[in-house]
Design a protein around this motif. Structure first.
Motif, PDB file in Angstrom:
ATOM      1  N   GLY A  56       0.777  -1.228   0.000  1.00 16.45           N
ATOM      2  CA  GLY A  56       0.000   0.000   0.000  1.00 16.45           C
ATOM      3  C   GLY A  56       0.812   1.282   0.000  1.00 16.45           C
ATOM      4  O   GLY A  56       2.034   1.274  -0.054  1.00 16.45           O
ATOM      5  N   GLU A  57       0.071   2.387   0.088  1.00 18.14           N
ATOM      6  CA  GLU A  57       0.665   3.726   0.128  1.00 18.14           C
ATOM      7  C   GLU A  57      -0.069   4.546   1.186  1.00 18.14           C
ATOM      8  O   GLU A  57      -1.214   4.276   1.519  1.00 18.14           O
ATOM      9  N   GLY A  58       0.599   5.569   1.688  1.00 16.53           N
ATOM     10  CA  GLY A  58      -0.020   6.437   2.675  1.00 16.53           C
ATOM     11  C   GLY A  58       0.835   6.557   3.918  1.00 16.53           C
ATOM     12  O   GLY A  58       2.055   6.338   3.885  1.00 16.53           O
ATOM     13  N   LYS A  59       0.202   6.893   5.034  1.00 21.27           N
ATOM     14  CA  LYS A  59       0.924   7.023   6.287  1.00 21.27           C
ATOM     15  C   LYS A  59       1.488   5.671   6.696  1.00 21.27           C
ATOM     16  O   LYS A  59       0.852   4.639   6.500  1.00 21.27           O
ATOM     17  N   PRO A  60       2.680   5.653   7.308  1.00 23.36           N
ATOM     18  CA  PRO A  60       3.317   4.368   7.651  1.00 23.36           C
ATOM     19  C   PRO A  60       2.650   3.654   8.818  1.00 23.36           C
ATOM     20  O   PRO A  60       2.209   4.279   9.779  1.00 23.36           O
ATOM     21  N   MET A  61       2.601   2.348   8.701  1.00 23.21           N
ATOM     22  CA  MET A  61       2.060   1.482   9.758  1.00 23.21           C
ATOM     23  C   MET A  61       2.981   0.274   9.881  1.00 23.21           C
ATOM     24  O   MET A  61       3.250  -0.422   8.901  1.00 23.21           O
ATOM     25  N   LEU A  62       3.486   0.032  11.081  1.00 21.14           N
ATOM     26  CA  LEU A  62       4.384  -1.092  11.342  1.00 21.14           C
ATOM     27  C   LEU A  62       3.629  -2.161  12.117  1.00 21.14           C
ATOM     28  O   LEU A  62       3.046  -1.887  13.167  1.00 21.14           O
ATOM     29  N   MET A  63       3.638  -3.395  11.603  1.00 16.49           N
ATOM     30  CA  MET A  63       2.922  -4.493  12.238  1.00 16.49           C
ATOM     31  C   MET A  63       3.919  -5.498  12.810  1.00 16.49           C
ATOM     32  O   MET A  63       4.833  -5.959  12.106  1.00 16.49           O
ATOM     33  N   ILE A  64       3.740  -5.840  14.091  1.00 17.92           N
ATOM     34  CA  ILE A  64       4.681  -6.708  14.800  1.00 17.92           C
ATOM     35  C   ILE A  64       3.963  -7.992  15.208  1.00 17.92           C
ATOM     36  O   ILE A  64       3.019  -7.963  16.003  1.00 17.92           O
ATOM     37  N   HIS A  65       4.431  -9.111  14.692  1.00 16.81           N
ATOM     38  CA  HIS A  65       3.792 -10.401  14.947  1.00 16.81           C
ATOM     39  C   HIS A  65       4.117 -10.938  16.338  1.00 16.81           C
ATOM     40  O   HIS A  65       5.032 -10.478  17.020  1.00 16.81           O
ATOM     41  N   LEU A 121      16.182   3.529   9.444  1.00 14.44           N
ATOM     42  CA  LEU A 121      16.725   3.108   8.147  1.00 14.44           C
ATOM     43  C   LEU A 121      15.733   3.384   7.017  1.00 14.44           C
ATOM     44  O   LEU A 121      16.130   3.722   5.897  1.00 14.44           O
ATOM     45  N   LEU A 122      14.449   3.257   7.324  1.00 14.47           N
ATOM     46  CA  LEU A 122      13.401   3.471   6.330  1.00 14.47           C
ATOM     47  C   LEU A 122      12.944   4.933   6.276  1.00 14.47           C
ATOM     48  O   LEU A 122      11.997   5.258   5.538  1.00 14.47           O
ATOM     49  N   ASN A 123      13.593   5.788   7.068  1.00 17.75           N
ATOM     50  CA  ASN A 123      13.240   7.212   7.134  1.00 17.75           C
ATOM     51  C   ASN A 123      11.792   7.432   7.578  1.00 17.75           C
ATOM     52  O   ASN A 123      11.082   8.297   7.054  1.00 17.75           O
ATOM     53  N   ILE A 124      11.355   6.619   8.525  1.00 17.68           N
ATOM     54  CA  ILE A 124      10.017   6.760   9.097  1.00 17.68           C
ATOM     55  C   ILE A 124      10.156   7.513  10.420  1.00 17.68           C
ATOM     56  O   ILE A 124      10.721   6.984  11.383  1.00 17.68           O
ATOM     57  N   GLU A 125       9.637   8.727  10.460  1.00 17.77           N
ATOM     58  CA  GLU A 125       9.735   9.523  11.683  1.00 17.77           C
ATOM     59  C   GLU A 125       8.745   9.037  12.738  1.00 17.77           C
ATOM     60  O   GLU A 125       9.088   8.861  13.908  1.00 17.77           O
ATOM     61  N   LYS A 126       7.480   8.829  12.312  1.00 18.96           N
ATOM     62  CA  LYS A 126       6.440   8.332  13.210  1.00 18.96           C
ATOM     63  C   LYS A 126       5.579   7.334  12.445  1.00 18.96           C
ATOM     64  O   LYS A 126       5.421   7.447  11.230  1.00 18.96           O
ATOM     65  N   ALA A 127       5.011   6.373  13.176  1.00 18.10           N
ATOM     66  CA  ALA A 127       4.170   5.374  12.522  1.00 18.10           C
ATOM     67  C   ALA A 127       3.091   4.897  13.471  1.00 18.10           C
ATOM     68  O   ALA A 127       3.229   4.994  14.699  1.00 18.10           O
ATOM     69  N   ASP A 128       2.021   4.388  12.896  1.00 22.33           N
ATOM     70  CA  ASP A 128       1.051   3.638  13.683  1.00 22.33           C
ATOM     71  C   ASP A 128       1.695   2.286  13.958  1.00 22.33           C
ATOM     72  O   ASP A 128       2.206   1.638  13.033  1.00 22.33           O
ATOM     73  N   ILE A 129       1.699   1.856  15.192  1.00 23.31           N
ATOM     74  CA  ILE A 129       2.327   0.594  15.573  1.00 23.31           C
ATOM     75  C   ILE A 129       1.250  -0.392  15.998  1.00 23.31           C
ATOM     76  O   ILE A 129       0.452  -0.111  16.891  1.00 23.31           O
ATOM     77  N   GLU A 148       7.800   9.284  21.025  1.00 21.50           N
ATOM     78  CA  GLU A 148       7.842  10.289  19.959  1.00 21.50           C
ATOM     79  C   GLU A 148       7.811   9.672  18.563  1.00 21.50           C
ATOM     80  O   GLU A 148       7.577  10.367  17.576  1.00 21.50           O
ATOM     81  N   ARG A 149       8.007   8.359  18.476  1.00 22.26           N
ATOM     82  CA  ARG A 149       8.008   7.671  17.185  1.00 22.26           C
ATOM     83  C   ARG A 149       6.663   7.001  16.881  1.00 22.26           C
ATOM     84  O   ARG A 149       6.518   6.358  15.843  1.00 22.26           O
ATOM     85  N   VAL A 150       5.711   7.144  17.806  1.00 28.05           N
ATOM     86  CA  VAL A 150       4.431   6.442  17.668  1.00 28.05           C
ATOM     87  C   VAL A 150       3.289   7.429  17.423  1.00 28.05           C
ATOM     88  O   VAL A 150       3.062   8.347  18.213  1.00 28.05           O
ATOM     89  N   LEU A 247      -0.345   7.999  24.940  1.00 28.26           N
ATOM     90  CA  LEU A 247      -0.557   7.842  23.505  1.00 28.26           C
ATOM     91  C   LEU A 247      -2.020   7.499  23.240  1.00 28.26           C
ATOM     92  O   LEU A 247      -2.759   7.129  24.165  1.00 28.26           O
ATOM     93  N   ASN A 248      -2.414   7.613  21.975  1.00 25.77           N
ATOM     94  CA  ASN A 248      -3.724   7.106  21.568  1.00 25.77           C
ATOM     95  C   ASN A 248      -3.601   5.589  21.454  1.00 25.77           C
ATOM     96  O   ASN A 248      -2.861   5.091  20.601  1.00 25.77           O
ATOM     97  N   VAL A 249      -4.299   4.858  22.307  1.00 26.80           N
ATOM     98  CA  VAL A 249      -4.132   3.405  22.374  1.00 26.80           C
ATOM     99  C   VAL A 249      -5.464   2.693  22.139  1.00 26.80           C
ATOM    100  O   VAL A 249      -6.458   2.971  22.821  1.00 26.80           O
ATOM    101  N   LEU A 250      -5.462   1.790  21.168  1.00 28.75           N
ATOM    102  CA  LEU A 250      -6.608   0.920  20.905  1.00 28.75           C
ATOM    103  C   LEU A 250      -6.222  -0.498  21.300  1.00 28.75           C
ATOM    104  O   LEU A 250      -5.170  -1.006  20.897  1.00 28.75           O
TER     105      LEU A 250
END
Length: 304
Positions: A56-65, A121-129, A148-150, A247-250
């Motif tokens: 996809g494209e858009g705001k970054p989202m990092l998914m951790i298994h 490394l990926l130049n992601i300043e902030k992401a949805d985690i 600050e990265r979330v 943080l905003n936490v779901l």
């Protein structure tokens, strides 16, 4: 003398069953390993070579298994979320398609630091985690130490207060016993199939092909890594500090989670100020496998 012969016979039977089970499990793992698509790339992050898949494209989202999962766990959910997000799926060192260098820190905090390095490394300043199970506890560590990265923190049936024990302490203290327990018990096809079905709220959602791929990657985990993973464990280390997460936490939880019951989710929600708890009715420890559409709907609604 008769008792000795009986015990000896029982021991032989146990050894024979263990060997046959081991051979069968390795054979099944090899069959399904060849069916896994490797649509992604490897990135060198510190001492580790991490497998990364981007959708996809858009705001970054990092998914951790979670453990002992991989990026494949999120396959369906990631497709749905990638409709308006750039989704990064990563295999943690020692899991999935990522080998462990045996030079890293495989604690929850160590994984968090590694993933922040990956973001750099990926130049992601902030992401949805987004983190599931063990991955949720790693996400909590990112949220606590690197807030600050979330952008938003999303926990799915996440560990927070307790240790995820694979084997008793007397086994984990010995590399030989750890190898035996992992190779002839934990990493076998029947045991993993049982544990996999425990993640489902409705067993009818079990898909043999998907489980086979999951198992092939569990079988691929090295005993050396598993031994270090157990040794480095810091599970539950943030249990007294969740109230400091701003943080905003779901929090998303399967109503029928047999591994971490619903009361566990309610406790996390009470500890994290302003967090939102959404319960997926009738689902288990991995509700995104049972109902990826419903989980995606909750996440996208929260992010709006």
């Amino acid at each position: 003398m008769k008792i000795v012969r009986t015990l000896f016979l029982v021991l032989l039977i146990v050894i024979a069953v263990a060997v046959v089970n081991g051979i069968f499990s390795v054979t099944m793992a090899r069959i399904f390993l060849n069916r896994i698509e490797r649509e992604g790339r490897y990135l060198k992050v510190g001492e580790e070579e991490l497998f990364l898949k981007v959708l996809g494209e858009g705001k970054p989202m990092l998914m951790i298994h979670g453990f002992p999962g991989s990026h494949l766990d999120f396959s369906e959910l990631a497709k749905l979320l990638s409709s308006n997000r750039k989704v990064y799926l990563v295999d943690l060192p020692g899991s999935g398609l990522s080998e462990a260098s045996s030079k890293g820190d495989y604690s929850r905090k160590g994984y968090a630091e590694l993933l922040v390095d990956l973001m750099n490394l990926l130049n992601i300043e902030k992401a949805d985690i987004i983190g599931h199970s063990l991955g949720g506890e790693i996400a909590l560590n990112i949220g606590y130490y690197y807030s600050e990265r979330v952008e938003n923190l999303i926990l799915i049936d996440s560990y927070a207060f307790t240790e995820q024990k694979l084997v008793p302490d007397f086994i984990s203290s010995s590399k030989v016993l750890t190898w035996i327990a992992m190779r002839f018990y934990y990493q076998t096809y029947p045991v993993q199939r049982y544990l996999y079905t425990k993640r489902l709220g409705d067993k009818s959602y079990f898909v043999h092909e998907e489980f086979g791929k999951y198992f092939a990657l569990v079988d691929r985990m090295s005993i050396q890594f598993l031994s270090e993973f157990i040794k480095d464990s810091d599970g539950g280390s943030l249990s007294g500090m969740l109230g400091e997460i701003d943080l905003n936490v779901l929090i998303i939880w399967g109503e029928r989670d047999e591994i971490l019951p619903l009361d566990y989710a309610k406790k996390i929600s009470e500890e994290i100020p302003g967090s939102t708890l959404k319960i997926i009715e009738g689902r288990g420890h991995a509700p995104f496998i049972d109902k990826p559409e419903r989980v995606a709907e909750e996440i996208l609604s929260f992010l709006e």
